[in-house]
Every structure is written in structure tokens, then in C-alpha cells.
Design a protein around this motif. Sequence first.
Motif, PDB file in Angstrom:
ATOM      1  N   ASN A  83      19.885-132.244  83.722  1.00 39.24           N
ATOM      2  CA  ASN A  83      18.915-132.875  84.611  1.00 39.24           C
ATOM      3  C   ASN A  83      19.014-134.389  84.421  1.00 39.24           C
ATOM      4  O   ASN A  83      19.437-135.110  85.315  1.00 39.24           O
ATOM      5  CB  ASN A  83      17.518-132.331  84.268  1.00 39.24           C
ATOM      6  CG  ASN A  83      16.399-133.037  85.019  1.00 39.24           C
ATOM      7  OD1 ASN A  83      16.624-133.983  85.764  1.00 39.24           O
ATOM      8  ND2 ASN A  83      15.185-132.594  84.812  1.00 39.24           N
ATOM      9  N   ILE A  84      18.701-134.845  83.198  1.00 34.63           N
ATOM     10  CA  ILE A  84      18.661-136.285  82.951  1.00 34.63           C
ATOM     11  C   ILE A  84      19.814-136.727  82.059  1.00 34.63           C
ATOM     12  O   ILE A  84      20.551-137.659  82.372  1.00 34.63           O
ATOM     13  CB  ILE A  84      17.317-136.657  82.282  1.00 34.63           C
ATOM     14  CG1 ILE A  84      16.146-136.246  83.194  1.00 34.63           C
ATOM     15  CG2 ILE A  84      17.273-138.147  81.966  1.00 34.63           C
ATOM     16  CD1 ILE A  84      14.808-136.221  82.509  1.00 34.63           C
ATOM     17  N   ASP A 179      20.306-134.714  88.903  1.00 30.21           N
ATOM     18  CA  ASP A 179      19.912-133.448  88.274  1.00 30.21           C
ATOM     19  C   ASP A 179      20.724-132.308  88.881  1.00 30.21           C
ATOM     20  O   ASP A 179      20.311-131.702  89.866  1.00 30.21           O
ATOM     21  CB  ASP A 179      18.403-133.269  88.530  1.00 30.21           C
ATOM     22  CG  ASP A 179      17.887-131.924  88.074  1.00 30.21           C
ATOM     23  OD1 ASP A 179      18.639-131.175  87.422  1.00 30.21           O
ATOM     24  OD2 ASP A 179      16.721-131.630  88.377  1.00 30.21           O
ATOM     25  N   GLU A 368      22.134-142.572  90.943  1.00 36.37           N
ATOM     26  CA  GLU A 368      21.092-142.242  89.969  1.00 36.37           C
ATOM     27  C   GLU A 368      21.607-142.574  88.583  1.00 36.37           C
ATOM     28  O   GLU A 368      22.638-142.075  88.159  1.00 36.37           O
ATOM     29  CB  GLU A 368      20.667-140.767  90.053  1.00 36.37           C
ATOM     30  CG  GLU A 368      19.686-140.410  88.933  1.00 36.37           C
ATOM     31  CD  GLU A 368      18.836-139.161  89.142  1.00 36.37           C
ATOM     32  OE1 GLU A 368      18.758-138.657  90.280  1.00 36.37           O
ATOM     33  OE2 GLU A 368      18.246-138.702  88.139  1.00 36.37           O
ATOM     34  N   HIS A 370      19.741-142.220  85.732  1.00 42.13           N
ATOM     35  CA  HIS A 370      18.707-141.667  84.861  1.00 42.13           C
ATOM     36  C   HIS A 370      19.118-141.596  83.385  1.00 42.13           C
ATOM     37  O   HIS A 370      18.380-142.005  82.497  1.00 42.13           O
ATOM     38  CB  HIS A 370      18.371-140.262  85.389  1.00 42.13           C
ATOM     39  CG  HIS A 370      16.975-139.845  85.158  1.00 42.13           C
ATOM     40  ND1 HIS A 370      16.426-138.732  85.754  1.00 42.13           N
ATOM     41  CD2 HIS A 370      16.003-140.368  84.401  1.00 42.13           C
ATOM     42  CE1 HIS A 370      15.174-138.601  85.354  1.00 42.13           C
ATOM     43  NE2 HIS A 370      14.894-139.585  84.536  1.00 42.13           N
ATOM     44  N   ASN A 412      17.946-142.538  93.558  1.00 43.81           N
ATOM     45  CA  ASN A 412      16.884-141.846  92.817  1.00 43.81           C
ATOM     46  C   ASN A 412      16.916-142.282  91.363  1.00 43.81           C
ATOM     47  O   ASN A 412      17.981-142.533  90.802  1.00 43.81           O
ATOM     48  CB  ASN A 412      17.093-140.334  92.895  1.00 43.81           C
ATOM     49  CG  ASN A 412      15.935-139.545  92.309  1.00 43.81           C
ATOM     50  OD1 ASN A 412      14.784-139.759  92.704  1.00 43.81           O
ATOM     51  ND2 ASN A 412      16.222-138.639  91.377  1.00 43.81           N
ATOM     52  N   GLU A 413      15.773-142.396  90.761  1.00 41.58           N
ATOM     53  CA  GLU A 413      15.618-142.553  89.311  1.00 41.58           C
ATOM     54  C   GLU A 413      16.649-143.491  88.693  1.00 41.58           C
ATOM     55  O   GLU A 413      17.449-143.090  87.864  1.00 41.58           O
ATOM     56  CB  GLU A 413      15.619-141.177  88.639  1.00 41.58           C
ATOM     57  CG  GLU A 413      14.422-140.389  89.133  1.00 41.58           C
ATOM     58  CD  GLU A 413      14.210-139.050  88.432  1.00 41.58           C
ATOM     59  OE1 GLU A 413      13.054-138.716  88.160  1.00 41.58           O
ATOM     60  OE2 GLU A 413      15.205-138.361  88.182  1.00 41.58           O
TER      61      GLU A 413
HETATM   62 MG    MG Z   1      16.856-137.332  87.397  1.00 39.96          MG
END
Ligand code: MG
Length: 945
Positions: A83-84, A179, A368, A370, A412-413
Motif C-alpha cells: 500500500n504505502i 497502493d 504518488e 507515499h 495522490n499522496e
Molecule cells: Mg498511498
Amino acid sequence: MRKLPPRTRFFAYDELATALTYKEGASPFVHSLNGTWQFCYLQSPREVPAAFRAGDYDAIDWQTIKVPGHMELQGYGKPNYTNISLPIPVDPAAAPANNPTGLYYRRFSCTPQLARQVLRFDGVDSTFTVWLNGQLVGDGHGSRLMTEFDVTDLLKPGENTIAVQVEKWSEYSFLEDQDQWWLSGIFRDVTIIDEGGLNDLQITPQYQEGQWQIAVAVQAEANAHLRGKVYFAGQPVAEAALPTGTTTIPISAPREWTDETPNLYTLVVADDAAGALVPMRFGLRQVEMIDDQICLNGEPVLFNGVNRHEFNPETGRALTQEYILSEVTQIKRAGINAIRTSHYPNTPYFYDVCDELGLLVIDECDLETHGMYVTEMPTDDPYWQGEFVSRAERMVHRDFNHPCIVIWSLGNESDFGENHVAEAAAIRKLDVSRLIHYEGDRKTEVADMYSTMYTPVEDIEKRAVKLTHQKPHILCEYGHAMGNGAGSLQDYQDVFRLYKSVQGGFIWEWKDHGLKQATPAGPQYVWGGAFGEPVNDGTFCIDGLVRPDRVPSPGLLEYEHVIQPFQFFVAQNHVVVKSLYHYQTTRDLVLRWQLEVTGEKVAGGQIALPALAPGALSPVLSLELPEAGGVDAMLNLAIETTTVQGVFETGAQLASQQVAYQGLPAQPDAAATVSQTPAAVTITRGPLTVTVDRGTGNITQLSQDDQKVLAGDMALTLDRLPISNDMNVVAERQKERIATLFARCESIQMTQNDDTVMVAIRQRIAPPAINWGIELAVTLWVGAAGVTIRTRGWFDGEKPTEVPRIGYQLPLTTTVRTVDWFGRGLGESYPDSLDAAPLGHYQLNRDQWGFPYVVPQEAGNRMGVRWATITTATGPSLHVAGLTPFNLNVVGGDGQPLGNQSSDQVRLDARVQALGSNSCGPLPLPRYRLYTDPFDFTVTLNLQY
Ligand code: MG
Ligand code: GAL
């Protein structure tokens, strides 16, 4: 430069008929390189044999692979779900020593026909280098973005070879930490396209002074002579020469594009010299901010959306057109109107389907970071700025012409910083016709909307009631549908519909991404860890509304019901249907109904629904219902299509609702009339007259043959006299100013038939000076049963945690004489003091009603009341019946205990606060307290002699 600058993705055709089909397979100028390729899997790029670089492909020991497809899902390496966290060291400067590398190779024959040949990769994860006929063409990155090369001088008539080297990890992996499963390879189409003189084409629909037009920006070869013809439903409707630069083409008799009316036009650019036709679809739609709201063609949008990852349990992110079409059709059939392409630009065909079926898309940049949060924030590092910006530019160029895309998302993120600011500026330079989204931009420095994830309902309300100008709020993710869930979707929908500054959201997420694996127990869907990944996020990929095989979970059924496009209003045998559509007028629908008593069908039927304009109420529809009533009598209502409508078959159910059946009133039919002034609405039916004030939305008068019953507004109030056990909360109540509420009518809508009138009122009531209030949705029916009032309310803002009561206060012109009721009695009852008050039929005179406490205070409430008849000293008596049990009380007109007042007050409360013993002990137990939760109650009032 062989690598082409970012531009629109298009295809040329040789005939108009095939061009208008928009199916690239029908074009002789499109050469697909999809299929089986030779493949060699290596542990790192250091192992690439010299023969490969030298173009000596026969010297290599090949296996095979399917293109498009992922290496890891075809036996080369293993998938890894995170996910991260990044499954490799967080060091973009150095790829891991073990960096799976795939060598791809195939022969193909292709005879160049037009002036130029372009080699196009729609998606390769994560970096690649390509050779044509042994010659280096170039390299590419940006896994979910298009990369094109001009290969005109490398391509030979007849047989050619192509070789591609793909590496799984690169510095760009750090910008692609979404993710999802880490899956690499050539996973989208590879194509060679013949092109004529057209290089790029951008169509911007514009609505100006009541006229639609398109601005067509063309880039072409210097010697090209291009003409454009616009087609609608196969017929030409406009045309113009298209020199390089921007040409404006007016569109008369316009058919607008919205998610509900996906009317598509096609501009066909003819390059006669080349014999090429380039079709490009567009829609007449305008996205703009009006009055701090996101509007599409002038109407505020409500996003009832989902986040959608591209995923197939067997092929990962490599999707066929059939799969995309059937999945987006499933989404559309669920009544979902929007998709966020979480978290990267999708396979190009996806947008074609959204254009056709009508879905609003937030197109998200492939960005992303993240997992990098543990070391640095690339958004503040100038090193990455070029890459942030070019990813956004590549997305905008590729997808520019799709009407479905209403918003660009920066990614995102990835925190928020300078590089996002640059990214947004680059997008605005390219496209002024859409809005910008980025959840990380909490202060909305560059974003056009305030976007959050998983925000609690209370926090949404808190911001929503700030009436100062503010950017609208959307939830780019909410309703985490992991496993069994998500709950409270209706509560979210309520706040979306109540507050103008909240414009909906996107469920996380559409589908579980469990990979299908053979196990000893047969094929199963697996999650992170199934492949022995040391870093994985377990079941976080199993968080969709549908299973990996797209079987809907109960969560999807709940969501469909919550977002259904019709609202039902019901009282006794009367039904009103409200269209919640924004653009389309309904047609060919029936209302199907069925009455069940304790689960057994006792009656049923159907009524054709008249066409309803967007937001309109139907007339009052009267059902032929039997007398049956009582707690277990339920009316089931459904709206069904009687013709094929878009993705809906004949007989498809678009909405349904179950309501408790109140039974039929015994009163005779009578004509109902409505008279309106700017100040008030007055409804008369037989001897009964009801007046509603347009300013406050309150009922200001009820009368029977001109005998007025009310001495003031029948208002929703919260206060009562404190009891001794309230002594420690009185000060707080005063601060919350619950005793002085101002009512304001926000909207009033009316509909009727011959003998029944329904009024739908939206009200806000709020105290002076401080920031909280109640949003009220009140429906008022005047018919044979009298006045039926359904009241739903939502507290918001910095609201009190508890209140003394919630209900109506009816100040009478006279005093009460007797009360006859069925409910708890004979004495009073409160939520934590009712054991001595059994249900029964009781009667009392006014002087026996409230207990005479020595210190005057709240007294006299009766709980669990089903009906009551209150006779008065002069004038008509008041009959009250509840759809569900209510609280009844009578106090003096001055709010004091009954004494020698000259007029009284009746209270009909949804709920009342408990007693406790806090004068010298605890507050009421939490389970008895009256918290400021949403409430919903229905009472029917009738006047009699
Ligand atoms: Mg994420
Ligand atoms: C969000 C993220 C999504 C997904 C979700 C949890 O923070 O944007 O990509 O990871 O959480 O399922």
C-alpha cells in the motif's frame, strides 16, 4: 528527436464509415504489435547479453510472453503487494542490484502507407528502451503514460524486427508508489500508426452568449491542407477549413453532453492529400465554478463516485477492451456517476467508454510518492520538478479531448509543495476548460476544490455550515469498502445533499484486487504476502465494492440504494416521486407498488410515471390500497423502465423504497386548493386550512372552518423548563442558546392531485450569535387524514452534544380541556423513568395532567403515544397520530407548568431528555440521553368538533 512531444492520441482511417466507428482495428493505418513476443527474463540489466544490444537476436535463448501483459503474471518473477511502503530501499539514486529485466523481441510485417510512422507504447512499467531493426529508437518511462516515437526512417516495407528492454525498478518507481501490486512489463498496447499531415488536435467546447462552439487547435505539417467536418449521429452538422492554429466552429441545434445525456459529436479531420481521415470525438459540455460550486453545463455536480484501479485478477493492469466495457457498464448500471482514475491515467479506451456511457472522470496523474515520506518529500526537491510537470503535461495532452474528464488531479499522496504548484501551473497553461484537484493541497492554494479522504460526517458538516465564500468540498476517498463495509453511506449522502458546498465523493474503492492463484484447494484470490513478499500490506488490496470477479458485495447494493436517482415521499395511500437527475427528463417509467402485511402480499399494482423534469416532483399519485395498517404493514415501491434506456434494459429497477403504511383515513374525498402569496402558502381542503410562512417555513396557522387553533408558529423547538436534576447543565444550555432559535425557509416545492397537496420544505433553524444549527427536511401533506408532517433533521456546526427535547411546540389560542390518548400512562414518563407507566388507553382532565412539583419545573411528558385527542376550552379539538410512537405533553402557553394560564401549548416530541439524578448524583446513563443525532418522525394532525 525521435521521441514525440506529448500530444493527443489519435488514429487515421481511410474511409468515413470506419472513421465514425472509432474502432482502430478497422483502420488500415493501424498496425497492432500486440500478441506473442519472444522473451528473455534476467535478474538485472547487467545480464543483458551483448548480442541483444548488437541486434543479433537469433543468438538469444528466447521464451515467450503475451503483450500486453505483466511479466510477474506470466511466470517471470513474482507480484508484490504494498500500500504505502516501498519494497526496495528508499534510494532513488540507486536501483536495487537485483532489478528484474525483460527482453522482448518480435518480427512483424508492416508496409508504410502514409507520410509518417509512429511507434506508440500506451504503457510500460517502469522504464524501457526500444530498438527497431536493430537501431536504437529511444527510451521511455512513466508507466501509465503514452510514449511515442517517430520511426519513419527506420521502418522497412515488409518484415521488421522490434526489441524492447524493460526494467522493473527505476528512479521513477519512487514516483509510482501507488497502493497496488508491483507488476512490470509491456502491459498496454504497442502500435505503429501511419499518419498524414496532422500532428496534434485539441478540441475545446465553449458556451458563449447562448451559443455552443468548439475551438479546434491544430498542429500540422507546413504543406498540409486540412478540413474538418463535424458529425452527430452519423450526419454532418458543421464544417470548416482547419489551418494550423485555432479555428472556431459554431454548433447549431446543439445536443449537450452530460453524464446523464452522453451525446457525442465526432470531428473528422480530412487530409485529402494523404487520403487520411482522423476522427476525434467531443462533447458539448462546460465545466466551471459558479457561486463556489463545481458546475457542469450550469448545474452543480454531485459526485456519487468510485475510485477505480485498473485490475483484472488474472492479468493485473493489462485489460482488454471487452473487460473495460463490461466493467464500466456495471458501474454505470449501479447508478454511479463518476470515477476517479486512482491513481494514474487509465488505458485510453476507458475514456472512450466513459464518453459513451456518461461518467464524470477525475483523471489522475501517475504520481504518488507515499513510500518516500520516510526520507524526503520530492515535491520540495527541484530535482523532481521537471518530472512532476511532464507527467501532468503528458496526461493532459493525451486525454485532452475526452468530454468525460471534468477534473485533472495532480496525483495522490505526495505531500504538497513547489513541484505541485509547478504542475498545476503547467496544466492551467494547457487547459483552461477544466478544474484541478489535489487532496494534498489542504489550503487549496492551487486546487479548485477542497478534497479530503475518509472525513467523518461531523467534520464535513462543521466546514459546510461556514457560509463564508469557500471552495467546495469533495471526498476523493471515503467509505472504505474493505471486506464487509463500508457503513454510514447514507449518512454521507445526507450531508452531500444537504449542503451546497459539499459536492459528493468517491468510494474507496470499486474492486478488490486479489490475484487469482492456483492453490491445492483450487483457484483462490490472494492478497499481499501470498508470494512470500517480505514487505507487503496484506489484505489492504481487498477493499472493493465488488469481488475480484466483480460479484457485487452487499456494500455495492447499499451504495446503489443510497445514490438511487429518485426520492419517494409517502403518506397514507399517497406517493410522490422526486427526480434527482440534474439534466435529463425522465421517460417510460412505472411506479410499481406492493403492500405487505407481516410479509404477506395483500395488494399490488403499477402506475405509469409522467415525465419528470430534473429535480421535479411527480403529482400526488394515489394508490388503490386496502384499509390494512399497523406496524407490520409495509409499502414496497420501485421505479422501473418500460423501454431500453442507455445501459438499462426494459424492466430495470432504477430505485426502490420501503415505507411503513399508515393505513387509510376514514375521511371523505374533498377538493384541495392552494393559494399563494409572496409571504405564505395556504392549503385548504374541506373545512381544514393550513398556512405555511415562506420566510420561516413554519406552519403559522391551522384552522377548522375558520376557527384558528394556533396562537403562534408551530415551530420545532428544543427547550423545556429545567428540572432540579438539570441544575448543573442549565448554564451550558444557556450558552448554547437553545431557547432562541431562528427559522429560515431555504426552499419550498409543491405538488398535488385533486384531493391531496404535498409541500416539501427545506428549513434551517439556528440560534443567534453562535455557530450551530439544524437542517430540516419537512414534508407536509394535506389530505383526507388531515395534515401529515414528516420531519427529518440534522444538527450541524459546533452543536450542543445533548438537548432537552426535539419536537414541535403548538401554542394554542385556548386552553386544553381533556386529553384522551393511547400510550404510556397514566402518570408521566421519561426515558429513564417509565416502569410505572404501562401502555394503555387513558383520559385525563387538564388539571390532572402534570404532577405539581413544589419547585415549578418540566412535568407531564407521556412516552410511547400512538394517538391522542386533545379537547380544548373553545374551538376544535386536536387529534394526533404518530407513524411511530411519539412523546406528548401539555404545558402552559408561557412554557410553565399548567396553572391558571389563559392558553396552553401542546408538545409533540420525537425524543425527550432523560432525568438522571445529577442534582446530587450522576447524569442520566448514556443510553437514555438525548444526543443531537439526526432525527426523523411523522405525525398526523386533524381538527375535529
Ligand atoms: Mg498511498
Ligand atoms: C488512501 C490511498 C489509497 C488507499 C487507501 C487505503 O490513503 O489514497 O490509495 O491506499 O488509502 O485502502
